[in-house]
Design a protein around this motif. Structure first.
Motif, PDB file in Angstrom:
ATOM      1  N   ASN A 108      82.971  53.229  68.027  1.00  0.00           N
ATOM      2  CA  ASN A 108      81.769  52.395  68.085  1.00  0.00           C
ATOM      3  C   ASN A 108      81.378  52.249  69.550  1.00  0.00           C
ATOM      4  OD1 ASN A 108      79.675  50.674  67.555  1.00  0.00           O
ATOM      5  ND2 ASN A 108      80.886  49.146  66.470  1.00  0.00           N
ATOM      6  N   ILE A 113      79.393  56.070  66.472  1.00  0.00           N
ATOM      7  CA  ILE A 113      78.370  55.164  65.957  1.00  0.00           C
ATOM      8  C   ILE A 113      78.004  54.179  67.061  1.00  0.00           C
ATOM      9  CG2 ILE A 113      79.205  55.375  63.580  1.00  0.00           C
ATOM     10  CD1 ILE A 113      80.542  52.632  63.898  1.00  0.00           C
ATOM     11  N   LEU A 163      76.038  58.736  64.154  1.00  0.00           N
ATOM     12  CA  LEU A 163      75.179  57.907  63.309  1.00  0.00           C
ATOM     13  C   LEU A 163      74.497  56.825  64.128  1.00  0.00           C
ATOM     14  CD1 LEU A 163      77.456  57.403  60.163  1.00  0.00           C
ATOM     15  CD2 LEU A 163      75.682  59.135  60.539  1.00  0.00           C
ATOM     16  N   LYS A 169      74.984  53.690  60.546  1.00  0.00           N
ATOM     17  CA  LYS A 169      76.413  53.386  60.755  1.00  0.00           C
ATOM     18  C   LYS A 169      76.993  52.527  59.635  1.00  0.00           C
ATOM     19  CE  LYS A 169      75.216  49.476  63.765  1.00  0.00           C
ATOM     20  NZ  LYS A 169      75.141  49.016  65.160  1.00  0.00           N
ATOM     21  N   ILE A 184      78.335  54.765  56.660  1.00  0.00           N
ATOM     22  CA  ILE A 184      79.060  55.914  57.200  1.00  0.00           C
ATOM     23  C   ILE A 184      79.801  56.699  56.132  1.00  0.00           C
ATOM     24  CG2 ILE A 184      81.007  54.433  57.885  1.00  0.00           C
ATOM     25  CD1 ILE A 184      81.492  56.371  60.222  1.00  0.00           C
TER      26      ILE A 184
END
Length: 442
Positions: free
Chosen positions: A46, A77, A98, A103, A106
């Protein structure tokens, strides 16, 4: 055998809350969540775009994942994935990128976790990020981050967040309360409210401009959630922190006397160039208001050094401003140019060497401010919530007003609240104490 998935989060508390919710979605799909340091079939990173350093760390983290399992499926993401998806997709080893809305879905984009020859990108236009997904993170046994708001309608000239997260939108009051109750049911004692611009809470669930509830409505409602001992407001803009909220916190049994209020500059000239929505006089007023009803309150400050046009004189205005007002610590950010921001093309670029010097000066001021705040608390009785980690034979905890304390490790103290008298500041800057109630063994 269950497929194993691991997560790495860069950036803010909001990212951590979203990672946690996404991870729970994987577990519902039959995956086993493991630590990022372990062998996994899939690694999810992330990303953050706020600082230059967060961008650079991404490649390092991908390499770490590949080292643990060269055949693992790697997904990116988050904010950087929304802003520069093709850049991330081009990083060796990345299979899926993404954007802001994708996200949260996913697991819809993964099949048998076979690696791709090239990174596959699914990234919406940011205007399509007009719906709200609630989330919360439970990182340890003592506190949780509860997301209540996302996106931002502000147009600060240095910031990419509106480009990465879209318009301001809020959770419904009912869903925020439901998530808080879920957190409470797991024995967690403290909730930290988080979002991009939480003082803007109240814009409709789907990004419309109907103000269904205000931030004060949210605060009052959360104050009644059973089982939560502490509620803490994370960063809130000074122009959105109203007297009514300050006064309510001062009388609340669960909201703690701790505020984190971004300043960014102590120079009105620079604040105007940043396109902030207040001047320094309003900031002074907010600090005075808090201290008038909560003299023991802790106030943290975000500040940016080296913004274009910040001359020596303008920087010194910031330094002296912060030195003179009654705040407790600083988070210092060194300005870095971000693509597609107005500030990136402004005149008056500050050399990086000077940016670094100014950052060092303000970090030194932060140490001084924190020390002075801690000294002001010695001899007072506070309530400490103890953490869950053994740090070199010591256990740490935080008072309601964010004084960090230490004591010899005792597992029985983990996730418990105790009244203590703060007695002295140790060599490492943490505070020692004595239990008010006798018979507590440490």
């Amino acid at each position: 055998m269950k497929k194993r998935v691991a997560f790495y989060t860069l950036g803010c508390k909001l990212n951590f809350s979203e990672t946690s919710t996404i991870a729970r979605g994987f577990q519902e799909e039959g995956f086993e969540r493991v630590d990022f340091s372990e062998h996994a079939d899939m690694y999810v990173i992330n990303t953050c775009s706020v600082t230059e350093n967060a961008d650079k760390r991404f490649k390092t983290i991908v390499k770490q994942a590949q080292k643990r399992n060269p055949e693992a499926f790697v997904a990116a993401i988050g904010c950087y994935a929304q802003l520069k998806p093709q850049e991330l997709a081009a990083v060796n080893g990345v299979d899926l990128v993404l954007g802001a809305t994708e996200k949260f879905k996913i697991t819809d984009y993964i099949n048998d976790l076979t690696k791709n020859d090239f990174g596959e990108v699914h990234s919406c236009e940011i205007e399509e990020a007009d719906f709200y997904v609630g989330s919360y993170a439970i990182g340890d046994r003592t506190r949780a981050f509860l997301k209540v708001q996302d996106g931002c309608d502000y147009k600060c000239t240095y910031c990419t967040i509106p480009l990465a997260r879209g318009i301001s939108r809020s959770d419904t009051l009912g869903n925020a309360l439901k998530n808080a109750a879920e957190i409470s049911s797991q024995g967690i004692k403290e909730i930290v409210l988080t979002g991009v611009n939480i003082g803007d809470y109240g814009k409709g669930e789907f990004g419309n401009k109907r103000h269904e509830h205000t931030f004060l409505d949210l605060v009052k409602a959360l104050d009644g959630v059973e089982g939560i001992q502490r509620l803490r407001i994370s960063s809130i803009e000074p122009n959105l922190l109203k007297n009514e909220t300050i006064d309510f916190v001062s009388k609340s049994d669960s909201f703690v006397p701790h505020f984190h209020i971004p300043l960014q500059s102590g120079s009105d000239v620079i604040l105007k160039r940043m396109r902030r929505r207040y001047m320094t006089d309003l900031y002074v007023d907010r600090v005075r208001r808090i201290k008038s009803v909560m003299p023991h309150a802790c106030i943290g400050v975000d500040v940016i050094v080296g913004f274009p046009g910040e001359t020596d004189d303008e920087f010194l205005k910031t330094y002296h401003f912060l030195n003179e007002i009654d705040i407790s610590y600083l988070h210092v950010f060194t300005y870095s140019e971000r693509d597609n921001t107005a500030a990136a093309t402004m005149a008056g670029t500050v050399p990086k060497r000077i940016r670094s010097q100014r950052s060092k000066m303000l970090r030194g001021l932060s140490v001084k401010k924190r020390r002075a705040f801690y000294e002001s608390q010695l001899g007072t009785v506070r309530t400490v919530l103890f953490e869950g980690e053994n740090k070199e034979g010591y256990i740490n905890g935080f008072t309601e007003n964010y004084v960090k304390v230490k004591a010899p490790w005792n597992p029985n103290l983990v996730n418990t609240l105790h009244q203590v008298e703060l007695t002295k500041i140790d060599e490492d800057g943490l505070v020692r104490f004595e239990f008010v109630k006798k018979g507590v063994e440490v």
